[in-house]
Scaffold this motif. Structure first.
Motif, PDB file in Angstrom:
ATOM      1  N   ASN A   3      51.648  47.504  39.142  1.00  0.00           N
ATOM      2  CA  ASN A   3      50.904  48.409  38.531  1.00  0.00           C
ATOM      3  C   ASN A   3      49.845  47.837  37.445  1.00  0.00           C
ATOM      4  O   ASN A   3      49.192  48.316  36.762  1.00  0.00           O
ATOM      5  CB  ASN A   3      51.800  49.324  37.537  1.00  0.00           C
ATOM      6  CG  ASN A   3      52.018  50.512  38.689  1.00  0.00           C
ATOM      7  OD1 ASN A   3      51.356  51.052  39.554  1.00  0.00           O
ATOM      8  ND2 ASN A   3      53.532  51.178  38.374  1.00  0.00           N
ATOM      9  N   SER A   4      50.047  46.463  37.372  1.00  0.00           N
ATOM     10  CA  SER A   4      49.471  45.857  36.491  1.00  0.00           C
ATOM     11  C   SER A   4      47.792  45.555  36.903  1.00  0.00           C
ATOM     12  O   SER A   4      47.657  45.493  38.251  1.00  0.00           O
ATOM     13  CB  SER A   4      49.999  44.500  36.153  1.00  0.00           C
ATOM     14  OG  SER A   4      49.937  43.656  37.316  1.00  0.00           O
ATOM     15  N   ALA A  24      42.909  42.384  43.453  1.00  0.00           N
ATOM     16  CA  ALA A  24      44.015  43.036  43.086  1.00  0.00           C
ATOM     17  C   ALA A  24      44.542  44.104  44.159  1.00  0.00           C
ATOM     18  O   ALA A  24      45.679  44.599  44.029  1.00  0.00           O
ATOM     19  CB  ALA A  24      43.637  43.422  41.594  1.00  0.00           C
ATOM     20  N   ALA A  25      43.719  44.710  44.635  1.00  0.00           N
ATOM     21  CA  ALA A  25      43.860  45.618  45.512  1.00  0.00           C
ATOM     22  C   ALA A  25      44.816  45.084  46.775  1.00  0.00           C
ATOM     23  O   ALA A  25      45.618  45.978  47.298  1.00  0.00           O
ATOM     24  CB  ALA A  25      42.616  46.439  46.180  1.00  0.00           C
ATOM     25  N   ASP A  26      44.509  44.352  47.179  1.00  0.00           N
ATOM     26  CA  ASP A  26      45.109  43.615  48.288  1.00  0.00           C
ATOM     27  C   ASP A  26      45.497  44.575  49.401  1.00  0.00           C
ATOM     28  O   ASP A  26      46.625  44.855  50.054  1.00  0.00           O
ATOM     29  CB  ASP A  26      46.681  43.452  47.805  1.00  0.00           C
ATOM     30  CG  ASP A  26      47.435  42.657  48.672  1.00  0.00           C
ATOM     31  OD1 ASP A  26      46.783  41.682  49.309  1.00  0.00           O
ATOM     32  OD2 ASP A  26      48.616  42.557  48.829  1.00  0.00           O
ATOM     33  N   ILE A 151      38.069  47.803  35.777  1.00  0.00           N
ATOM     34  CA  ILE A 151      39.030  48.266  36.868  1.00  0.00           C
ATOM     35  C   ILE A 151      40.231  49.156  36.433  1.00  0.00           C
ATOM     36  O   ILE A 151      40.511  48.768  35.339  1.00  0.00           O
ATOM     37  CB  ILE A 151      39.705  46.875  37.578  1.00  0.00           C
ATOM     38  CG1 ILE A 151      38.611  45.771  38.056  1.00  0.00           C
ATOM     39  CG2 ILE A 151      40.564  47.166  38.590  1.00  0.00           C
ATOM     40  CD1 ILE A 151      39.378  44.467  38.365  1.00  0.00           C
ATOM     41  N   GLU A 152      40.244  50.254  36.995  1.00  0.00           N
ATOM     42  CA  GLU A 152      41.225  51.205  36.629  1.00  0.00           C
ATOM     43  C   GLU A 152      41.969  51.735  37.619  1.00  0.00           C
ATOM     44  O   GLU A 152      41.734  51.468  38.929  1.00  0.00           O
ATOM     45  CB  GLU A 152      40.085  52.579  36.201  1.00  0.00           C
ATOM     46  CG  GLU A 152      39.253  52.236  35.148  1.00  0.00           C
ATOM     47  CD  GLU A 152      38.469  53.452  34.889  1.00  0.00           C
ATOM     48  OE1 GLU A 152      38.113  53.805  33.897  1.00  0.00           O
ATOM     49  OE2 GLU A 152      37.942  54.320  35.862  1.00  0.00           O
ATOM     50  N   ARG A 153      43.220  52.108  37.413  1.00  0.00           N
ATOM     51  CA  ARG A 153      43.979  52.891  38.634  1.00  0.00           C
ATOM     52  C   ARG A 153      43.534  54.265  38.379  1.00  0.00           C
ATOM     53  O   ARG A 153      43.648  55.043  37.480  1.00  0.00           O
ATOM     54  CB  ARG A 153      45.601  52.573  38.039  1.00  0.00           C
ATOM     55  CG  ARG A 153      46.475  52.815  39.235  1.00  0.00           C
ATOM     56  CD  ARG A 153      47.643  52.147  39.257  1.00  0.00           C
ATOM     57  NE  ARG A 153      47.807  50.670  39.138  1.00  0.00           N
ATOM     58  CZ  ARG A 153      47.569  50.128  40.484  1.00  0.00           C
ATOM     59  NH1 ARG A 153      47.126  50.672  41.490  1.00  0.00           N
ATOM     60  NH2 ARG A 153      47.401  48.685  40.430  1.00  0.00           N
ATOM     61  N   GLY A 158      46.137  59.189  44.201  1.00  0.00           N
ATOM     62  CA  GLY A 158      47.134  58.085  44.833  1.00  0.00           C
ATOM     63  C   GLY A 158      47.351  56.941  44.117  1.00  0.00           C
ATOM     64  O   GLY A 158      48.268  56.186  44.555  1.00  0.00           O
ATOM     65  N   GLY A 159      46.736  56.676  42.984  1.00  0.00           N
ATOM     66  CA  GLY A 159      47.048  55.389  42.215  1.00  0.00           C
ATOM     67  C   GLY A 159      46.208  54.047  42.783  1.00  0.00           C
ATOM     68  O   GLY A 159      46.524  53.116  42.383  1.00  0.00           O
ATOM     69  N   ILE A 160      45.175  54.358  43.760  1.00  0.00           N
ATOM     70  CA  ILE A 160      44.631  53.353  44.103  1.00  0.00           C
ATOM     71  C   ILE A 160      43.660  52.625  42.929  1.00  0.00           C
ATOM     72  O   ILE A 160      43.601  53.491  42.064  1.00  0.00           O
ATOM     73  CB  ILE A 160      43.769  53.414  45.387  1.00  0.00           C
ATOM     74  CG1 ILE A 160      42.640  54.642  45.190  1.00  0.00           C
ATOM     75  CG2 ILE A 160      44.601  54.104  46.453  1.00  0.00           C
ATOM     76  CD1 ILE A 160      41.778  54.966  46.317  1.00  0.00           C
TER      77      ILE A 160
END
Length: 231
Positions: A3-4, A24-26, A151-153, A158-160
């Motif tokens: 989540n970081s 970061a999205a990987d 960059i945000e969540r 769905g937290g992407i």
């Protein structure tokens, strides 16, 4: 899932933000493209940086002809594959039979109902399977975008990750970049438009008005979002 979020320097360039977000999205990341100056610039930035970035677009059924011209130009220049998403026709038909063709001008609730059918629901399908999505939003654009982060969540999807590489750019910087690289440009900009959405909901702005004054011009500034970028 980690989540970081990655650290982004205050003076980070758009390509650096975009690269950090994709890494970061990987997983698969796509640009939500409305063929604005911002989106065209991001496509060029990703292309120049060699970044793997998908592109999807939502055809609401009410886009301007000039918008399709930009899509065609991008496809030709970058050999771009655009994944198109459309509203569910049953919902559009039901809305227009029940409420008429211009119900979105009657109240904020009715405008949100139209946007939900034409934009928000197709977006939910477009984001399925993605680890992140990219937007062309800039802090300068409106009062509703002043608190954006690079960059945000996106907890509502769905937290992407939600990546905003141009948040710090001014309109002048954006225009200078697109002109320097001779990028495709919607012809409506030369007619006084500064933010372009659906044809019935967009007009040219008047001298002294802000960038998004021509979007849903009958509404107050704090309401000028369609639901794609709920916070």
């Amino acid at each position: 899932m980690n989540n970081s979020l990655p650290y982004i320097a205050k003076d980070a360039k758009p390509a650096e933000i975009l690269r950090a977000g994709i890494e970061a999205a990987d997983g698969p990341v796509s640009l939500a493209c409305s063929f604005s100056l911002e989106d065209v610039a991001i496509i060029h930035i990703a292309h120049e940086a060699g970044l793997e970035l998908g592109v999807f677009a939502i055809d609401t059924g009410r886009l301007n002809e000039e918008t399709y011209e930009v899509a065609d130009a991008l496809t030709e220049r970058y050999r771009l594959k655009i994944n198109w998403f459309f509203p569910r026709h049953e919902e559009v038909e039901a809305l227009e039979r029940a409420e008429g063709l211009f119900s979105f001008r009657e109240s904020l609730d009715k405008r949100h109902a139209c946007c939900a059918i034409r934009k928000v629901e197709p977006l939910s399908r477009a984001l399925k399977g993605l680890a992140g999505w990219v937007t062309g939003m800039r802090r300068e654009q409106s009062v509703t975008r002043g608190e954006l982060a690079p960059i945000e969540r996106d907890e509502l999807n769905g937290g992407i990750l939600k990546i905003n590489p141009l948040i710090n750019w001014s309109e002048d910087e954006l225009i200078a970049y697109t002109e320097a690289h001779r990028l495709p440009k919607n012809r409506l900009y030369s007619q006084g438009y500064r933010s372009i959405g659906c044809a019935p909901c967009t007009r040219a702005v008047k001298p002294g008005e802000d960038v998004r004054a021509g979007r849903w011009w009958w509404e107050s500034a704090e309401n000028k979002e369609c639901g794609l970028h709920r916070r």
